[in-house]
Enzyme design. Structure first.
Site, mmCIF file in Angstrom:
data_model
loop_
_atom_site.group_PDB
_atom_site.id
_atom_site.type_symbol
_atom_site.label_atom_id
_atom_site.label_comp_id
_atom_site.label_asym_id
_atom_site.label_seq_id
_atom_site.Cartn_x
_atom_site.Cartn_y
_atom_site.Cartn_z
ATOM 1 C CD GLU A 98 -2.717 -1.048 2.686
ATOM 2 O OE1 GLU A 98 -3.805 -1.453 2.550
ATOM 3 O OE2 GLU A 98 -2.208 -0.687 3.550
ATOM 4 C CB CYS A 99 0.818 4.346 0.158
ATOM 5 S SG CYS A 99 0.681 6.205 -0.055
ATOM 6 N N GLY A 100 3.339 3.731 0.163
ATOM 7 C CA GLY A 100 4.794 3.764 0.071
ATOM 8 C C GLY A 100 5.519 2.411 -0.105
#
Length: 487
Positions: free
Chosen positions: A355-357
């Site tokens: 997720e994301c990072g």
């Protein structure tokens, strides 16, 4: 029916974001904990950083309560479950008290206060204002009489005269007590970055900062009145479901959306599947319920760090949460062994959820201030970074329209995104992205959920209370990988 559960509770709200509500909540929770109370901390809305600070202040895990990400029944059940062994519960709201998704205030802090029948203490930033603050508070009191505003904490007060005028104006005009007045505090105790406060794992003096604000709250706020307010609330059950049905849901660590008991037992067999979780100062954004759901299904959680580890330690699945790869880009790029291990594992079919990072770490590279830092190269993505404004910020709604291991096609995902990174280059196929964004930005062209073999990476964060099928699907994929590896 069982008697309603009594929970001493208060909610700390504000007139807007940036009013110092989080710092006051941290100080209040820590001050109460120092007096010997067991305080259960909660954060309204999708948030990792504030929740980390609240957890540090309380000395126990902070849980998020989010009426957008999961149902009202789940909100009530989670609050009940995690309050059960505490003396009192403190919820920090988000943004302004009545701010929500629409003109009706959907998912606002006020709506959560009503849902949990919880008294509100309004924390107000008094910078450059006196009697006008009484008018504003009076408006809040009348805006929705169903919201029980029981007290006010004055914040960023300039001095004794300032406090005297504020207190007199509010108590005489609004008929609501002022619980305390906190002076302006040194900014260095709680430094901020583009996404809010510096996270506790990156703040070397975090414990000292909490102690400093706890001292300020203890010296300037009537803690006995706060406790009295919380205890009075305990006499009023927060929901009709606080009987046996909700208590049963509250005790359940997860909710399985599919599969019979036999399938669940198979997931929880004695041969533990090992799920690697990348967790350090670079990657730290995980909802505790997500990790608890994996654990409840029989996973052995193995903490890993791409900053210091050289390999994956024979895991059967890998979970890479959000964080700040941009502030650790040099160290991440330097650990070539770990980068290569992740790429090789992805090529070999290791189930990886990011997720994301985590999505950024699985890309080809990260470009910062003209310098290029190689990442794992699982996906043909080059990321840049904008410190000026978020590239994606808010709740997301996505429809799953392609095959993947984690969400059946046709599933509607409710999540959130908050990132300053942006895609500079994508040389892959849009057909490899299996989320169609109804709300939110995604990776490119309103698409998210990029897949490669058994890897799924997305800008969207999910919470397992709203997506109960995620953890069983992840464990099932890891179990299949484990069995194949044993052949």
């Amino acid at each position: 029916m069982e008697p309603a559960q009594k929970i001493s509770r208060v909610l700390i709200a504000a007139l807007r974001g940036g009013s110092g509500k989080t710092v006051v909540s941290i100080g209040l929770i820590s001050a109460l904990a120092r007096q010997g109370y067991i305080v259960a901390p909660f954060k309204k809305g999708p948030d990792y950083i504030d929740a980390g600070w609240l957890a540090l202040a309380a000395g126990r895990t902070c849980h998020n309560l989010d009426p957008f990400l999961f149902s009202d029944v789940c909100v009530k059940a989670s609050f009940s479950r995690h309050s059960a062994d505490a003396d009192l519960s403190v919820i920090e709201g988000n943004r302004g008290l009545y701010d929500g998704l629409d003109a009706q205030g959907t998912t606002s802090t006020a709506s959560l206060a009503k849902l949990l029948n919880t008294p509100v203490i309004l924390c107000v930033d008094c910078t450059k204002t006196t009697r006008t603050m009484a008018a504003i508070i009076l408006g809040c009191l009348h805006f929705d009489p169903m919201v029980n505003i029981c007290g006010v904490i004055l914040n960023r007060v300039a001095g004794a005269r300032h406090e005297r005028i504020l207190r007199s104006s509010i108590e005489s005009r609004c008929n609501v007590p002022v619980f305390g007045a906190i002076p302006k505090l040194p900014g260095q105790d709680f430094p901020e970055r583009h996404m809010g406060l510096i996270p506790t794992p990156e703040h070397a003096l975090a414990a000292g900062a909490v102690e400093a604000v706890a001292n300020a709250v203890s010296s300037n706020v009537d803690l006995d009145r706060v406790v009295e307010t919380a205890r009075k609330a305990a006499e009023n059950p927060f929901a009709s479901e606080s009987g046996s049905n909700a208590r049963q849901q509250a005790r359940a660590p997860i909710s399985l959306s599919a599969g019979d008991q036999g399938e669940t037992d198979a997931l929880c067999d004695k041969n533990h599947v090992r799920i690697g979780v990348i967790r350090d100062s670079a990657f730290q954004f995980y909802y505790p319920e997500n990790l608890a759901a994996l654990d409840a299904l029989g996973a052995e959680i193995v903490n890993l760090s791409p900053l210091s580890d050289s390999g994956l330690h024979d895991v059967h699945g890998l979970y890479i949460g959000g964080g700040f790869p941009e502030t650790h880009a040099f160290q991440l790029a330097q650990n070539i062994a770990f980068r290569n291990a992740v790429k090789a594992a992805a090529d070999c079919g290791l189930p990886i959820y990011a997720e994301c990072g985590g999505l950024m770490y699985l890309g080809q590279s990260l470009v910062l201030e003209g310098e290029t830092y190689p990442m794992t190269g699982v996906f043909p993505l080059v990321f840049g970074f904008s410190s000026g404004r978020p590239q994606g910020h808010g709740y997301t709604i996505a429809d799953v329209d392609g095959p993947n291991l984690y969400f059946p096609e046709g599933t509607r995902i409710r999540g959130h995104e908050f990132h300053y990174s942006r895609v500079l280059e994508f040389t892959g196929r849009e057909s490899d992205m299996v989320f169609c964004m109804e709300k939110g930005r995604g990776i490119v062209n309103k698409r998210d959920g990029l897949c490669y073999k058994n890897v799924l990476a997305t800008y969207t964060h999910i919470h397992c209370l709203g997506m109960p099928g995620w953890a069983p699907a992840f464990i099932k994929a890891a179990r299949n990988y484990q069995h194949q590896a044993q052949k």
